[in-house]
Design an enzyme around this catalytic site. Structure first.
Site, short mmCIF file in Angstrom:
data_model
loop_
_atom_site.label_atom_id
_atom_site.label_comp_id
_atom_site.label_asym_id
_atom_site.label_seq_id
_atom_site.Cartn_x
_atom_site.Cartn_y
_atom_site.Cartn_z
N THR B 23 -112.49 115.75 -26.02
CA THR B 23 -113.58 114.87 -25.60
C THR B 23 -113.18 114.18 -24.30
OG1 THR B 23 -115.25 113.30 -26.36
CG2 THR B 23 -112.98 112.78 -26.95
N CYS B 29 -115.04 103.56 -26.15
CA CYS B 29 -115.16 104.38 -27.35
C CYS B 29 -113.76 104.74 -27.85
CB CYS B 29 -115.93 105.66 -27.06
SG CYS B 29 -117.61 105.38 -26.46
N HIS B 46 -115.74 111.06 -31.58
CA HIS B 46 -115.86 110.17 -30.42
C HIS B 46 -116.85 109.07 -30.82
CE1 HIS B 46 -116.60 109.98 -25.74
NE2 HIS B 46 -116.85 108.81 -26.29
#
Lengths: 206, 161
Positions: B23, B29, B46
């Site tokens: 990711t 995040c 994520h």
């Protein structure tokens, strides 16, 4: 799915685009006065995007960018994010500081202030137009600057929206200065509750 | 060339060796890698927010720490992972912009990381490594053949957890 932005009519989206157009026009004029170059501006894009797709607007989540972030205060709060590819930030600093093109390869604290000041002037010009349309007093916070991956910077805004829904309404304008290698994206992202307030004030509330 | 499985923001993906799950551009995040070293099955989430119960819109379970992790773990088990062998590594939870008086929302990265630790504890999955906080973005990749969790940054280099 109860997100208000998914229920916007094409008339409302056009009205938002027009607001973006005037705001971005003001901002482009201000920018071209600072750097003494002609600035081209695209017609603003008003898009309703799934949160995860927003970083693709600037070329993907891993693109290296400089971002100047503001909160917008007033009756219709929101966020502004001015994103420049890192090289564009360097070019802008070269122009502002009267350096030879290509000289700047990293930003010292004075350079950083210069980039934030450009962000300040752009967001001020943009918000002036929006204030004129809506008759609201909308004021930007002091700016915050970061240079990093686009996805990481955009996440700050997307997380705020994520509490309310799975989509973002993005009013986005691209600037460029032909031949000088400067381009940037200007995002106005209204807080979820602000959208109805803005639409009502410009007379297109359902 | 092994498959590279991409995970977007507010999403998770599971897979099997020799694939990798990646990711890009984590800011506030948090990326959560969960892995079974014997069957070489794992997943990467994520997540954007700590808690689905405090959100107005909770349609997408992959967005929240408390709902993404149980869903991903269930898929890992379906793919051959064994619950008691699962271990987690996490990264992200940065504060990208600093303001003089940071509001709660600016400290969301920290809160995300805290929530992830708590959910892992509740699921009885041990947290074996983490690289969280700071003010910079991270791209993370879980290599399913080795369990290595690779973290890339712009100015702070690369590291393997």
């Amino acid at each position: 799915m109860s997100e208000e932005i998914l229920k916007l009519t094409s008339l409302q989206l056009d009205a938002l685009k027009e607001v973006g157009n005037v705001g971005a026009g003001n901002a482009a004029t201000a920018l071209s006065q600072i750097i003494h170059r002609k600035i081209d501006m695209t017609v603003p894009r008003v898009a309703i995007l799934p949160l995860g797709d927003v970083p693709d607007v600037v070329g993907g989540p891993e693109i290296m960018v400089a971002g100047v972030y503001f909160r917008v205060f007033g009756p219709a709060p929101g966020s502004i994010l001015f994103l420049l590819p890192r090289e564009s930030a360097f070019s802008l600093v070269d122009m502002l500081m009267g350096r030879e093109k290509g000289y700047t390869r990293s930003l010292n604290s004075l350079d950083e202030s210069a980039v934030m000041e450009i962000g300040n002037i752009l967001s001020g010009a943009y918000l002036n137009a929006l204030s004129y349309f809506t008759r609201f007093t909308l004021l930007p916070s002091i700016p915050a600057l970061a240079i990093d991956m686009a996805g990481a910077l955009l996440s700050v805004i997307l997380i705020q929206l994520g509490q309310m829904g799975d989509h973002a309404l993005v009013i986005e304008t691209e600037f460029s200065s032909e031949g000088d290698g400067v381009k940037g994206h200007f995002f106005l992202i209204p807080d979820p509750g602000s959208l109805g307030t803005i639409l009502a004030s410009i007379g297109v509330k359902e | 060339m092994p498959d590279l499985i991409k995970v977007g923001m507010a999403d998770y993906k599971v897979g099997k060796a020799p694939a990798s799950v990646i990711t890009y551009g984590l800011g506030s995040c948090v990326g959560i890698a969960v892995y079974d070293p014997v069957t070489k099955v794992g997943g990467l989430a994520h997540i954007m927010l700590p808690d689905s119960l405090q959100a107005r819109a909770a349609d997408n379970p992959a967005k929240f720490a408390d709902t993404a992790l149980p869903a991903m773990v269930a898929e890992i088990i379906q793919l051959g992972g064994v619950k008691t062998r699962l271990a987690a590594k996490i990264a992200g939870g940065a504060q990208m912009f600093s303001f003089a008086n940071a509001t709660d929302i600016m400290r969301i990265g920290e809160r995300n990381a805290e929530a992830v630790r708590l959910v892992l504890k509740n699921l009885n999955i041990k947290l074996v490594a983490e690289d969280t906080g700071g003010n910079y973005g991270r791209t993370v990749e879980l290599k399913l053949d080795s369990g290595i969790f690779k973290i890339k940054t712009i100015d702070k280099g690369e590291k393997d957890l």
